[in-house]
Design an enzyme around this catalytic site. Structure first.
Site, PDB file in Angstrom:
ATOM      1  N   GLY A  25      -4.160  -4.158  -4.515  1.00  0.00           N
ATOM      2  CA  GLY A  25      -5.140  -3.147  -4.897  1.00  0.00           C
ATOM      3  C   GLY A  25      -4.372  -1.913  -5.307  1.00  0.00           C
ATOM      4  N   HIS A  26      -4.109  -1.785  -6.603  1.00  0.00           N
ATOM      5  CA  HIS A  26      -3.295  -0.662  -7.077  1.00  0.00           C
ATOM      6  C   HIS A  26      -4.206   0.448  -7.588  1.00  0.00           C
ATOM      7  CE1 HIS A  26       0.424  -3.479  -7.629  1.00  0.00           C
ATOM      8  NE2 HIS A  26       0.052  -3.293  -6.382  1.00  0.00           N
ATOM      9  N   ASP A  71       0.814  -1.225   0.000  1.00  0.00           N
ATOM     10  CA  ASP A  71       0.000   0.000   0.000  1.00  0.00           C
ATOM     11  C   ASP A  71       0.842   1.268   0.000  1.00  0.00           C
ATOM     12  OD1 ASP A  71      -2.284  -1.671   0.213  1.00  0.00           O
ATOM     13  OD2 ASP A  71      -1.991  -1.763   2.376  1.00  0.00           O
ATOM     14  N   LYS A 113       2.331   2.049  -5.134  1.00  0.00           N
ATOM     15  CA  LYS A 113       3.093   1.586  -6.309  1.00  0.00           C
ATOM     16  C   LYS A 113       2.330   1.834  -7.602  1.00  0.00           C
ATOM     17  CE  LYS A 113       3.272  -2.447  -4.397  1.00  0.00           C
ATOM     18  NZ  LYS A 113       2.820  -2.130  -3.038  1.00  0.00           N
ATOM     19  N   GLN A 128       2.225  -5.933  -3.142  1.00  0.00           N
ATOM     20  CA  GLN A 128       2.514  -6.010  -1.697  1.00  0.00           C
ATOM     21  C   GLN A 128       3.835  -5.279  -1.402  1.00  0.00           C
ATOM     22  OE1 GLN A 128       1.530  -9.392  -3.174  1.00  0.00           O
ATOM     23  NE2 GLN A 128      -0.425  -8.389  -2.995  1.00  0.00           N
TER      24      GLN A 128
HETATM   25  P1  IMP Z   1      -2.765 -12.737   1.592  1.00  0.00           P
HETATM   26  O1  IMP Z   1      -1.810 -12.177   0.597  1.00  0.00           O
HETATM   27  O2  IMP Z   1      -4.211 -12.471   1.221  1.00  0.00           O
HETATM   28  O3  IMP Z   1      -2.502 -14.164   1.906  1.00  0.00           O
HETATM   29  O4  IMP Z   1      -2.554 -11.935   2.963  1.00  0.00           O
HETATM   30  C1  IMP Z   1      -1.384 -12.068   3.743  1.00  0.00           C
HETATM   31  C2  IMP Z   1      -1.021 -10.734   4.393  1.00  0.00           C
HETATM   32  O5  IMP Z   1      -0.596  -9.819   3.404  1.00  0.00           O
HETATM   33  C3  IMP Z   1      -2.170 -10.059   5.131  1.00  0.00           C
HETATM   34  O6  IMP Z   1      -1.652  -9.371   6.255  1.00  0.00           O
HETATM   35  C4  IMP Z   1      -2.692  -9.051   4.123  1.00  0.00           C
HETATM   36  O7  IMP Z   1      -3.349  -7.976   4.739  1.00  0.00           O
HETATM   37  C5  IMP Z   1      -1.394  -8.634   3.464  1.00  0.00           C
HETATM   38  N1  IMP Z   1      -1.571  -8.175   2.090  1.00  0.00           N
HETATM   39  C6  IMP Z   1      -1.811  -8.912   0.998  1.00  0.00           C
HETATM   40  N2  IMP Z   1      -1.890  -8.150  -0.101  1.00  0.00           N
HETATM   41  C7  IMP Z   1      -1.674  -6.894   0.300  1.00  0.00           C
HETATM   42  C8  IMP Z   1      -1.595  -5.647  -0.390  1.00  0.00           C
HETATM   43  O8  IMP Z   1      -1.710  -5.545  -1.612  1.00  0.00           O
HETATM   44  N3  IMP Z   1      -1.342  -4.557   0.377  1.00  0.00           N
HETATM   45  C9  IMP Z   1      -1.152  -4.645   1.716  1.00  0.00           C
HETATM   46  N4  IMP Z   1      -1.216  -5.777   2.398  1.00  0.00           N
HETATM   47  C10 IMP Z   1      -1.470  -6.900   1.697  1.00  0.00           C
END
Ligand code: IMP
Length: 428
Positions: free
Chosen positions: A42-43, A15, A18, A226
């Protein structure tokens, strides 16, 4: 940047903004590649006042004449993919050519169900706070060599075998462990064949396209999802995502050699946020955290969850410089700090009497970390219309200089608002 390969990664917990950085750099390149993660991302990109949120599609999609590639390292939820591309097509904003790598893995409906069920089953303190997009279970199947790849959706015989093989195990897991209904083979097979037909025009050899573009001297931007501290190897394990969010992932997830990468740019917010569970040493639970959340609109683009907020953590940022080999920092949301009297920055951790300026490989509980802060003077001026470093108030310039000096990497871009034009380029 013509003829160059540049990797853009998140230098914190995701977040960092990017999407907007990739969007503002995309006009200088020919190809934009997503290489890891899936619809958990979520870009957000704002163009001419219109907000676009991409979960799966590369942020270069709004540029005519570009090629966007979803690389082999991405896990693709077909329904999300089709809905995102369908929406763009409806708005006539699907400007770029899109290629979906046939080697990327498919997030199947059972992955999402298992993701949610596993998360529910984890006891307090062990929950990860996943996005429930099926990411972990899909990558687990990939590594376990039972995953279904996008190319399989075009081959009914192989698809049938793979779905049968998977449902044998998944239905046992669903019914016996999680007390949930089983998934019917016929329904899933029908759905999967239909996805394949709808996705067919986009499916291709992503690795060949990226390498050929580089061979021809074209500029390629690799868009990380991420952030470094959510990387499966280098993040705050187990509170991480299941892919290689650090820069090394760009090679594996697209099929290029490490020698082809010219530069890695880390995107860092002027403060820190984290969504989901896990360590976040500089988190501010009181008024400051609330102030940053409201001023920065810190609510998840994928799940809508409020993000945890805190001061900039140089210890974590220096770590991101190290594990990604950062050549530059894109500093986003500097404008959010406007109006604060004092801005704090964490410059070191003290753990069992030892000072750490770079994140250690294992973090103890929060109460066992002592944080060292420095305080910088804030500014009151609105930054929205600043387009050059000289336009920034002296205190904001000092804040940027402090970051550069402390992590020994130049700040090459500064974000002062969400619009495409609200960017100061200072070294690109
Ligand atoms: P997962 O990727 O859905 O398995 O989530 C694993 C961890 O990564 C959790 O803490 C999510 O909130 C975090 N996470 C996954 N994708 C994002 C992102 O795009 N931005 C911020 N945090 C993320």
């Amino acid at each position: 940047m013509k003829g160059k390969a540049e990797v853009i990664i998140g230098a914190q917990w995701g977040d960092e903004g990017k999407g907007r950085i990739v969007d503002s750099l995309a006009d200088r390149v020919d190809v934009v590649v997503r290489y890891q993660g899936g619809a958990n991302a979520g870009h957000t990109v704002v163009v001419e006042g219109e907000k676009h949120i991409f979960h799966l599609l590369p942020s270069g999609m709004l540029y005519p004449g570009k090629t966007c590639v979803i690389g082999n390292g991405v896990v693709v939820d077909p329904e999300q993919f089709l809905s995102e591309i369908g929406e763009l097509r409806e708005k006539r904003k699907d400007k770029a050519r899109l290629v979906l790598s046939e080697a990327s893995h498919v997030v199947m409906p059972y992955h999402k169900i298992i993701d949610e069920a596993e998360e529910k089953r984890r006891s307090k303190g062990r929950k990860i706070g996943t996005t429930k997009r099926g990411i972990g279970p899909c990558y687990a199947d990939k590594v376990n060599r039972i995953g279904i790849r996008v190319g399989d959706l075009l081959d009914p015989d192989s698809l049938r075998m793979k779905i049968i093989e998977n449902l044998e195990i998944k239905n046992l897991l669903l019914t016996r462990i999680f007390n949930l209904p089983p998934i019917a083979f016929d329904d899933l097979m029908e759905k999967a064949l239909d996805w394949g037909q709808q996705m067919r025009p986009y499916i291709g050899d992503g690795t060949a396209i990226v390498n050929e573009a580089l061979d021809k001297g074209r500029g390629v931007l690799f868009e990380g999802a991420q952030g470094t501290l959510l990387d499966i190897d280098h993040g705050t394990y187990p509170f991480v995502t299941s892919s290689s969010a650090a820069a090394g992932g760009a090679c594996i997830g697209s099929g290029i050699g490490p020698t082809r990468i010219d530069r890695v740019l880390g995107v860092a917010k002027a403060y820190c946020t984290r969504v989901g569970e896990g360590p976040f040493p500089t988190e501010e639970l009181g008024e400051i955290g609330e102030r940053l959340r409201e001023a920065g609109g810190e609510y998840g683009a994928t799940t809508g969850r409020p993000r945890r907020c805190g001061w900039l953590d140089m210890v974590a940022l220096r770590y991101a410089v190290r594990v990604n080999g950062l050549g530059g920092i894109a500093l986003t949301k500097l404008d959010v700090l406007t109006g604060l009297e004092q801005i704090k920055v964490c410059t070191a951790y003290e753990i069992e009497g030892r000072r750490h300026e770079i994140l250690p490989s294992r973090l103890p509980e929060r109460e066992d970390i002592q944080l060292h802060y420095e305080s910088l003077k804030g500014w009151k001026e609105d930054l929205a219309n600043c387009r050059r470093v000289e336009d920034l108030p002296p205190e904001a310039r000092e804040y940027v200089r402090f970051i550069e000096e402390n992590c020994k990497v130049p700040v090459v871009l500064i974000g002062v608002g969400s619009g495409r034009e609200q960017t100061i380029l200072c070294g690109l």
